[in-house]
Design a protein around this motif. Structure first.
Motif, PDB file in Angstrom:
ATOM      1  N   TRP A   1       1.067  -0.515   9.268  1.00 19.80           N
ATOM      2  CA  TRP A   1      -0.560   0.139   9.481  1.00 19.80           C
ATOM      3  C   TRP A   1      -0.324   1.585   9.450  1.00 19.80           C
ATOM      4  O   TRP A   1       0.829   2.372   9.493  1.00 19.80           O
ATOM      5  N   ASP A   2      -1.465   2.356   9.508  1.00 21.73           N
ATOM      6  CA  ASP A   2      -1.686   3.603   9.201  1.00 21.73           C
ATOM      7  C   ASP A   2      -2.441   4.255  10.629  1.00 21.73           C
ATOM      8  O   ASP A   2      -3.534   4.503  10.432  1.00 21.73           O
ATOM      9  N   HIS A   3      -1.490   4.281  11.339  1.00 25.18           N
ATOM     10  CA  HIS A   3      -2.100   5.125  12.640  1.00 25.18           C
ATOM     11  C   HIS A   3      -0.869   6.111  13.178  1.00 25.18           C
ATOM     12  O   HIS A   3       0.027   6.072  12.628  1.00 25.18           O
ATOM     13  N   PHE A   4      -1.461   6.880  14.119  1.00 23.41           N
ATOM     14  CA  PHE A   4      -0.309   7.900  14.695  1.00 23.41           C
ATOM     15  C   PHE A   4       0.181   7.788  16.044  1.00 23.41           C
ATOM     16  O   PHE A   4       1.037   8.533  16.597  1.00 23.41           O
TER      17      PHE A   4
ATOM     18  N   THR B   1      13.748  -2.587  -0.667  1.00 23.02           N
ATOM     19  CA  THR B   1      13.580  -3.945  -0.943  1.00 23.02           C
ATOM     20  C   THR B   1      13.681  -4.357  -2.388  1.00 23.02           C
ATOM     21  O   THR B   1      13.652  -3.351  -3.067  1.00 23.02           O
ATOM     22  N   GLU B   2      13.555  -5.606  -2.749  1.00 21.91           N
ATOM     23  CA  GLU B   2      13.818  -6.027  -4.041  1.00 21.91           C
ATOM     24  C   GLU B   2      12.614  -6.847  -4.646  1.00 21.91           C
ATOM     25  O   GLU B   2      12.254  -6.980  -5.769  1.00 21.91           O
ATOM     26  N   ARG B   3      12.021  -7.665  -3.651  1.00 13.90           N
ATOM     27  CA  ARG B   3      11.170  -8.644  -4.197  1.00 13.90           C
ATOM     28  C   ARG B   3       9.711  -8.499  -3.638  1.00 13.90           C
ATOM     29  O   ARG B   3       8.989  -8.682  -4.372  1.00 13.90           O
ATOM     30  N   VAL B   4       9.736  -8.293  -2.396  1.00 10.18           N
ATOM     31  CA  VAL B   4       8.407  -8.355  -1.748  1.00 10.18           C
ATOM     32  C   VAL B   4       7.441  -7.349  -2.149  1.00 10.18           C
ATOM     33  O   VAL B   4       7.846  -6.074  -2.584  1.00 10.18           O
ATOM     34  N   GLU B   5       6.123  -7.467  -2.282  1.00  5.73           N
ATOM     35  CA  GLU B   5       5.231  -6.555  -2.272  1.00  5.73           C
ATOM     36  C   GLU B   5       5.101  -5.663  -1.014  1.00  5.73           C
ATOM     37  O   GLU B   5       5.445  -6.099   0.225  1.00  5.73           O
ATOM     38  N   LEU B   6       4.532  -4.813  -0.794  1.00  7.42           N
ATOM     39  CA  LEU B   6       4.414  -3.747   0.193  1.00  7.42           C
ATOM     40  C   LEU B   6       3.043  -3.011   0.173  1.00  7.42           C
ATOM     41  O   LEU B   6       2.576  -2.639  -0.784  1.00  7.42           O
ATOM     42  N   GLY B   7       2.602  -2.534   1.398  1.00  6.93           N
ATOM     43  CA  GLY B   7       1.430  -1.673   1.514  1.00  6.93           C
ATOM     44  C   GLY B   7       0.918  -1.412   2.947  1.00  6.93           C
ATOM     45  O   GLY B   7       1.748  -2.120   4.046  1.00  6.93           O
ATOM     46  N   ALA B   8      -0.006  -0.736   3.015  1.00  6.63           N
ATOM     47  CA  ALA B   8      -0.604  -0.575   4.432  1.00  6.63           C
ATOM     48  C   ALA B   8      -1.893  -1.607   4.627  1.00  6.63           C
ATOM     49  O   ALA B   8      -2.458  -1.612   3.929  1.00  6.63           O
ATOM     50  N   LEU B   9      -1.780  -1.998   5.884  1.00  8.50           N
ATOM     51  CA  LEU B   9      -2.855  -2.799   6.374  1.00  8.50           C
ATOM     52  C   LEU B   9      -3.267  -2.180   7.651  1.00  8.50           C
ATOM     53  O   LEU B   9      -3.358  -2.614   8.751  1.00  8.50           O
ATOM     54  N   VAL B  10      -4.329  -1.167   7.405  1.00 10.27           N
ATOM     55  CA  VAL B  10      -4.718  -0.501   6.007  1.00 10.27           C
ATOM     56  C   VAL B  10      -4.465   1.072   6.337  1.00 10.27           C
ATOM     57  O   VAL B  10      -4.353   1.642   7.437  1.00 10.27           O
ATOM     58  N   THR B  11      -4.418   1.758   5.293  1.00  9.88           N
ATOM     59  CA  THR B  11      -4.657   3.387   5.225  1.00  9.88           C
ATOM     60  C   THR B  11      -5.932   3.699   5.833  1.00  9.88           C
ATOM     61  O   THR B  11      -6.986   2.996   5.367  1.00  9.88           O
TER      62      THR B  11
END
Length: 264
Positions: free
Chosen positions: A40-43, A68-78
Motif C-alpha cells: 500500500w502507499d502510506h507513510f 519475483t518471477e511469476r506473480v503480478e504486483l502493484g500498490a493497493l493503492v497509490t
C-alpha cells in the motif's frame, strides 16, 4: 464465467523493523501460489503503533519486481496526490520492465490525512482530491503513451474507491480493475451504477475486473456470483502470517465456477 478467480495478498509495509521480513513474506507468498502481491502507499502505519516502522511503496515495488518471477504486483493503492503524475507513469513503466510485464498500476484519490500533513501535501477535501485524480489519470495515460521504451504490456490500471458520481466515472473511463472496498450488497448496487457510467462513456463493464477484500471461504462464492473475481488478503508485519492467504488459495483451487449459478 469469463475470468479466472484470482487471489492477491497485500503485504502492508508497516511494523517490520527490517526490510528482510517483507522480502521473506514476498517469497513465501509466491511459493504459496498467490496471483498478485500488493503493498500500500502510506507513510505511517494505519493500525497499531501510529509511529511504528514503515517503508515506502514504490521503492519496494521495484524490489518485489526484481525478486519475483511469476506473480503480478502493484500498490493497493497509490495515493493519487503523492507524486507528479508524469513521474508516476514513468515509475510504473520502469517497474513494469523490471518485472517483465507484471505490474498493475493501482491508484486512488487518497484519504489518510497524516500522510498529507507530515509530508507536506495539501489534504484538501474529498472533492478536491477526486478532481486532482481526474486530472492525473489523463496525464498518466498520456505520458504512458509517450514513453520510450514503451511498457512491456498495456499496464492494467486498478482504481480503488466507491464514490458513485466521480470515482466510478473514473473507473468506467480508465480502469481495467475496480477495487470496491465494498460488502456484498454494496458491491451489487454499485456494480449497477458502474455499468451506467460505462454506458455513458462507451466502455464495456464486462471488461472491468471487480476486486474486493477476501471475505472468507463461506462468503466468497456469493461475491463471485455478484461479479467479483479478485480477492485480496491483507497481512501486516512483523510476522506476516499467511494462514488466511493459504485458506484463500485452497478455496480458489477447489472452487467450481459452475457453482455460482443461482447464488442469492
Amino acid at each position: 464465467m469469463s475470468r479466472p478467480v484470482r487471489i492477491g495478498v497485500q503485504l502492508q509495509p508497516q511494523h517490520a523493523p527490517e526490510y528482510g521480513l517483507i522480502r521473506d513474506a514476498v517469497r513465501r507468498a509466491e511459493d504459496l501460489g498467490v496471483d498478485i502481491v500488493f503493498n500500500w502507499d502510506h507513510f505511517y502505519p494505519l493500525y497499531g503503533d501510529p509511529e511504528g516502522a514503515h517503508f515506502e511503496c514504490w521503492t519496494m515495488l521495484g524490489a518485489i519486481a526484481e525478486q519475483t518471477e511469476r506473480v503480478e504486483l502493484g500498490a493497493l493503492v497509490t495515493g493519487g496526490g503523492y507524486r507528479n503524475p508524469d513521474l508516476l507513469a514513468d515509475m510504473a513503466r520502469t517497474v513494469d520492465h523490471i518485472s517483465g510485464g507484471r505490474l498493475i498500476l493501482g491508484i486512488g484519490a487518497g484519504w489518510f490525512q497524516k500522510d498529507y500533513d507530515q509530508y507536506g501535501y495539501e489534504f484538501g477535501t474529498p472533492g478536491t482530491r477526486l478532481a486532482l485524480l481526474k486530472d492525473y489519470m489523463a496525464r498518466i495515460t498520456d505520458r504512458l503513451a509517450k514513453l520510450n521504451p514503451q511498457p512491456v504490456r498495456d499496464i492494467p490500471i486498478l482504481i480503488g474507491g466507491g464514490g458513485e458520481r466521480k470515482t466510478l466515472r473514473l473507473v468506467a473511463q480508465y480502469a481495467d480493475i475496480w477495487h470496491s472496498f465494498a460488502d456484498l450488497e454494496v458491491l451489487r448496487r454499485k456494480s449497477g451504477i458502474l455499468a451506467e457510467h460505462c454506458a455513458e462513456v462507451g466502455t464495456d463493464p464486462a471488461g472491468i475486473e471487480k476486486s474486493v477484500s477476501w471475505p472468507g471461504s463461506d462468503e466468497a462464492a456469493a461475491f463471485v456470483a455478484a461479479g467479483a473475481t479478485l480477492f485480496t488478503v491483507g497481512v501486516g508485519g512483523p510476522e506476516y502470517d499467511l494462514s488466511r492467504v493459504a485458506e484463500a488459495i485452497a478455496w480458489r483451487d477447489s472452487f467450481n465456477p459452475e457453482s455460482v449459478t443461482g447464488i442469492a
